[in-house]
Design a protein around this motif. Structure first.
Motif, mmCIF file in Angstrom:
data_model
loop_
_atom_site.group_PDB
_atom_site.id
_atom_site.type_symbol
_atom_site.label_atom_id
_atom_site.label_comp_id
_atom_site.label_asym_id
_atom_site.label_seq_id
_atom_site.Cartn_x
_atom_site.Cartn_y
_atom_site.Cartn_z
ATOM 1 N N PRO A 212 0.885 0.319 12.375
ATOM 2 C CA PRO A 212 0.498 -0.407 13.598
ATOM 3 C C PRO A 212 0.429 -1.917 13.409
ATOM 4 C CG PRO A 212 -0.887 1.530 13.261
ATOM 5 C CD PRO A 212 -0.074 1.366 12.014
ATOM 6 N N ALA A 213 0.108 -2.344 12.195
ATOM 7 C CA ALA A 213 0.007 -3.789 11.954
ATOM 8 C C ALA A 213 1.342 -4.490 12.115
ATOM 9 C CB ALA A 213 -0.549 -4.035 10.553
ATOM 10 N N GLN A 214 2.440 -3.744 12.024
ATOM 11 C CA GLN A 214 3.754 -4.360 12.112
ATOM 12 C C GLN A 214 3.963 -5.063 13.444
ATOM 13 O OE1 GLN A 214 6.742 -3.010 9.702
ATOM 14 N NE2 GLN A 214 8.312 -2.809 11.258
ATOM 15 N N VAL A 215 3.414 -4.526 14.503
ATOM 16 C CA VAL A 215 3.531 -5.165 15.822
ATOM 17 C C VAL A 215 2.902 -6.549 15.786
ATOM 18 C CG1 VAL A 215 2.932 -4.998 18.255
ATOM 19 C CG2 VAL A 215 3.525 -2.923 16.976
ATOM 20 N N LEU A 216 1.728 -6.665 15.172
ATOM 21 C CA LEU A 216 1.061 -7.964 15.069
ATOM 22 C C LEU A 216 1.823 -8.891 14.128
ATOM 23 C CD1 LEU A 216 -2.666 -6.803 14.860
ATOM 24 C CD2 LEU A 216 -1.416 -7.643 16.861
ATOM 25 N N TRP A 217 2.387 -8.326 13.064
ATOM 26 C CA TRP A 217 3.159 -9.157 12.136
ATOM 27 C C TRP A 217 4.364 -9.787 12.832
ATOM 28 C CZ3 TRP A 217 3.465 -5.173 7.506
ATOM 29 C CH2 TRP A 217 2.186 -5.030 6.955
ATOM 30 N N ASN B 47 10.244 -1.883 4.268
ATOM 31 C CA ASN B 47 9.980 -0.527 3.788
ATOM 32 C C ASN B 47 9.464 0.381 4.900
ATOM 33 O OD1 ASN B 47 10.520 -0.181 0.837
ATOM 34 N ND2 ASN B 47 9.273 -2.019 0.719
ATOM 35 N N THR B 48 8.761 -0.188 5.868
ATOM 36 C CA THR B 48 8.328 0.622 7.012
ATOM 37 C C THR B 48 9.537 1.214 7.716
ATOM 38 O OG1 THR B 48 6.316 -0.676 7.369
ATOM 39 C CG2 THR B 48 7.145 0.586 9.240
ATOM 40 N N PHE B 49 10.494 0.358 8.039
ATOM 41 C CA PHE B 49 11.630 0.824 8.825
ATOM 42 C C PHE B 49 12.612 1.640 7.996
ATOM 43 C CE2 PHE B 49 15.634 0.537 11.113
ATOM 44 C CZ PHE B 49 15.212 0.946 12.370
ATOM 45 N N LYS C 284 8.165 5.288 16.212
ATOM 46 C CA LYS C 284 7.786 5.864 14.929
ATOM 47 C C LYS C 284 7.307 4.774 13.970
ATOM 48 C CE LYS C 284 10.032 9.087 12.827
ATOM 49 N NZ LYS C 284 11.122 9.885 12.186
ATOM 50 N N ALA C 285 7.968 3.620 13.975
ATOM 51 C CA ALA C 285 7.561 2.514 13.106
ATOM 52 C C ALA C 285 6.179 2.009 13.486
ATOM 53 C CB ALA C 285 8.587 1.388 13.176
ATOM 54 N N ALA C 286 5.910 1.915 14.800
ATOM 55 C CA ALA C 286 4.595 1.446 15.253
ATOM 56 C C ALA C 286 3.496 2.427 14.864
ATOM 57 C CB ALA C 286 4.618 1.232 16.760
ATOM 58 N N ARG C 287 3.791 3.729 14.917
ATOM 59 C CA ARG C 287 2.786 4.718 14.510
ATOM 60 C C ARG C 287 2.543 4.676 13.006
ATOM 61 N NH1 ARG C 287 5.479 8.119 18.297
ATOM 62 N NH2 ARG C 287 6.640 9.123 16.590
ATOM 63 N N PRO D 171 0.840 -1.201 0.000
ATOM 64 C CA PRO D 171 0.000 0.000 0.000
ATOM 65 C C PRO D 171 0.875 1.252 0.000
ATOM 66 C CG PRO D 171 -0.017 -1.061 2.147
ATOM 67 C CD PRO D 171 0.674 -2.002 1.221
ATOM 68 N N HIS D 172 0.264 2.382 -0.373
ATOM 69 C CA HIS D 172 1.044 3.599 -0.592
ATOM 70 C C HIS D 172 1.861 3.993 0.632
ATOM 71 C CE1 HIS D 172 2.171 7.461 -2.276
ATOM 72 N NE2 HIS D 172 1.780 8.039 -1.155
ATOM 73 N N HIS D 173 1.285 3.879 1.837
ATOM 74 C CA HIS D 173 1.998 4.343 3.025
ATOM 75 C C HIS D 173 3.145 3.418 3.419
ATOM 76 C CE1 HIS D 173 -0.614 1.354 4.898
ATOM 77 N NE2 HIS D 173 0.075 1.470 6.023
ATOM 78 N N LEU D 174 3.241 2.236 2.769
ATOM 79 C CA LEU D 174 4.342 1.319 3.057
ATOM 80 C C LEU D 174 5.320 1.216 1.889
ATOM 81 C CD1 LEU D 174 2.537 -1.563 4.986
ATOM 82 C CD2 LEU D 174 3.673 0.480 5.877
ATOM 83 N N LYS D 175 5.293 2.201 1.025
ATOM 84 C CA LYS D 175 6.336 2.326 0.012
ATOM 85 C C LYS D 175 7.422 3.243 0.569
ATOM 86 C CE LYS D 175 3.094 1.809 -3.866
ATOM 87 N NZ LYS D 175 3.630 0.554 -4.447
#
Length: 699
Positions: free
Chosen positions: A602-607, A563-565, A596-599, A266-270
């Protein structure tokens, strides 16, 4: 159109998947309409056929699902789309049924290396690995190197699958009353790659050193990259002069790129390209460095026994005896005060000492040095790829590339993946090489048959998820492990060489202190390690890049996490990415980036919870608490503790050497153990604490 399904099908045989989809799969409802790359599934409710896309509207979309398959990275992928936003009748059940049937028909498969028998390595592997055989035949030492890769994989698999019954190579001799034997050597190193660097330092300190190497000395199956700041430590230690350092630099490039595939994110994870101009930007002539260290070792009175295989060692109270075999047949022995295991991942000593938990993770890594054949527009040799992916999860692995320009037109290119050690799926060099030779043109446009293949590079780079500074055994009486045998590596780029160089002064100073005072029992030697609490806490990052054996994840999952980090790092000053990748991140920066990564995602924590599981998350919490404790203790004590040690050294060290070694190890944990970069003056101050009384003690 709306994407409904995106899955990885773990097989390179895309034609078989397409055939199954078009001819064997029988949907519960709907009419199959065959297309060139898949099918359309028309629902019975399609009462308003549309003949032109210009007729499409919310109420006139065709009641169809469209599925197609394609191949990239020697892996098959499938997507299913629907026209419009309105769900079709039975849509969910159809897609669940399709996915379940695909999983049954095309499960994960973990091939075993074929047996060689009386065949040549090329004849034995050609049916299963045709491209690997084809291109290894073009390497100058191709048959020899492919045989080495084959047997390395076989030994690795054996060690993973039989961790509770490792080959016993270290024996304890029952004490008897007899005249003490005076050993020939102070230090005996097994393993001549990373081992010779450490051995040369210790020889220059005045110790009698023997280096035992299974291969002809100086042969390497990996190239080494580092930064100038890290290379400076070899000068600070007196191992190399500035001129010698310059002579081993093959190339220093301008910038390094870090970019992960985000076409399905998704766009916010590019994320844009992360530039790291001072990370791994200096390519070394590894063989020249080894030869130089070997010459310095011998000039200081050391010896090198190459083409000599380690068999076993017997530990006595006053010495140890090593039995080796000079290939192919001649056996010989050597006696010493201390044995140093630098055999890397294949070390039988590491497996014996740690039983079922020698390594938690590994990077199966393959690659090549290519000396010519790339068109000028494909790559500018002033730049490197530090970390790059060009696709999503491939047959249960997130493949990552590295590209480092070398001397002249040389380019070292690696392909690796982060992997959790598993007996069913130990990780395969042969499978990785077949991937490498198949998908290299996808990564960098090239004609494979025009490339000039100079050297094969491969290996297993291990990792250990430490919960504290003592949870891995790196020592025994009169024995200590260094380098990959001690799982000494960076959790992000898994560079054992860089980690050893960063910790070389620490390891050599502590080992010198132990030898000087004959503190060679397990309880003393096990303190001599390069544990960093800041590195230990970041192992969760690499854990999040491993696909658990047998699991199917959304193919874009790991690229989304990366890509998030890395997207966050592109917004930070260059030095933040530099310190993170070089294992120097501090407690405040780590926490700030994690929040910052969690904000951002947020799904990254569950991943991460899904990939690591509650047991490893619990272990990580211990790491995090330990990191916080050391950060606090370092902040309170690092300004005065080294000076305090200097003041009490002359009184404490001669009287209580064991306590002195312990305090010196703690001193390093406050600085190097927190990833702090030391200036030349600071390094010499730290080293002076341990070495200022060398001449007095020896005299």
């Amino acid at each position: 159109m709306r994407e409904l399904v995106y899955i990885e099908i773990p097989t390179p045989d895309t034609a078989a998947v397409l055939n199954w989809l078009q001819t064997e799969w029988v949907p519960e409802v709907g009419e199959k309409i065959i297309t060139s790359e898949g099918l359309r599934l028309r629902m019975p409710q399609n009462l308003s056929p549309v003949t032109s896309t210009s007729d499409f509207s919310a109420d006139k979309m065709p009641s169809e699902l469209s599925a197609f398959v394609w191949s990239v990275q020697r892996t098959t992928y499938l997507k299913v789309f629907r026209w419009g936003d309105r769900a079709l009748p039975h849509e969910k059940q159809i897609l669940q049924y399709l996915t379940a049937e695909l999983r049954v028909r095309f499960p994960h498969h973990y091939p075993e290396p074929p047996e060689i028998g009386n065949k040549s390595i090329f004849e034995a592997l050609a049916p299963n690995y045709p491209l690997t055989v084809k291109y290894f035949q073009k390497f100058p030492q191709g048959e020899y190197d492919l045989t080495r890769a084959y047997w390395w994989e076989k030994r690795w698999r054996e060690g993973v699958r039989n961790p509770q019954q490792p080959q016993q190579v270290i024996f304890k001799k029952v004490p008897i009353h007899q005249k003490p034997l005076i050993p020939t050597y102070d230090l005996i190193y097994i393993g001549g790659a990373l081992g010779v660097i450490h051995a040369a330092v210790m020889a220059q300190l005045g110790y009698k050193v023997l280096l035992i190497e299974r291969l002809p000395f100086g042969r390497m199956n990996r190239e080494w990259n580092i930064s100038r700041a890290e290379l400076q430590s070899l000068i600070n230690l007196g191992l190399l002069t500035p001129a010698e350092c310059e002579s081993i630099i093959a190339r220093e490039y301008k910038d390094g790129f870090n970019k992960f595939f985000d076409g399905n994110n998704p766009h916010h994870l590019k994320a844009p390209v992360l530039h790291t101009p001072t990370v791994l930007n200096v390519a070394l002539d590894a063989e020249k460095l080894l030869q130089m260290c070997g010459e310095k070792l011998q000039a200081a009175g050391g010896e090198i026994w190459d083409e000599t295989e380690f068999l076993n060692a017997v530990i006595a109270d006053t010495h140890l005896t090593v039995k080796v075999k000079h290939l192919p047949t001649r056996e010989r022995e050597a006696t010493g005060r201390l044995l140093v295991d630098a055999m890397g991942t294949a070390s039988p000593i590491a497996w014996q000492l740690n039983g079922g938990r020698a390594f938690d993770s590994v990077c199966p890594t393959v690659g090549a040095v290519i000396s010519d054949g790339f068109d000028p527009e494909v790559w500018d040799s002033q730049y490197g790829d530090v970390l790059n992916s060009h696709g999503d999860i491939s047959r249960g692995r997130q493949l990552i590339w590295e590209l480092f320009p070398g001397g002249g037109k040389d380019m070292a290119i690696y392909l690796f993946h982060y992997h959790q050690v598993n007996a069913t799926n130990p990780g395969s060099l042969l499978e990785m090489y077949e991937d490498f030779f198949t998908i290299l043109p996808e990564y960098r446009r090239c004609d494979m048959d025009k490339l000039v293949w100079k050297k094969a590079t491969f290996g297993y780079i291990p990792g250990h998820f430490s919960s504290n500074s003592r949870d891995r055994t790196v020592a025994f009486d009169r024995l200590i492990a260094i380098g990959d045998a001690a799982s000494l590596q960076s959790p992000l780029v898994f560079t054992g060489f860089g980690s050893l160089v960063r910790n070389l002064e620490r390891l050599s100073t502590l080992l010198d202190t132990a030898l000087k005072h004959d503190l060679l029992k397990f309880q003393h030697l096990n303190q001599i390690r390069a544990y960093q609490s800041n590195v230990a806490v970041t192992w969760l990052f690499s854990k999040g890049m491993m696909v658990p054996t047998g699991r199917f994840l959304p193919p874009q999952r790991i690229n989304s996490m990366l890509n998030t980090f890395f997207g966050l790092l592109t917004d930070e000053p260059l030095e933040v990415a530099d310190t993170f990748i070089k294992d120097r991140v501090d407690w405040l920066t780590f926490n700030r980036l994690a929040l910052k990564a969690a904000r951002k995602n947020p799904a990254q924590v569950l991943w991460i919870w899904d990939l690591a599981g509650p047991k490893d998350i619990w272990r990580w919490l211990g790491n995090y608490i330990n990191f916080g404790f050391f950060a606090l203790f370092s902040a309170l004590a690092s300004s005065w503790f080294p000076g305090f040690l200097r003041q009490i050294q002359s009184w404490l060290e001669p009287r209580y050497p064991a306590l002195w070694l312990k305090l010196l190890a703690y001193n390093y944990e406050l600085t190097a153990g927190m990833g702090r970069s030391q200036t030349y003056q600071q390094q010499h101050t730290s080293r002076d604490i341990a070495l200022s009384q060398r001449s007095e003690v020896r005299s």
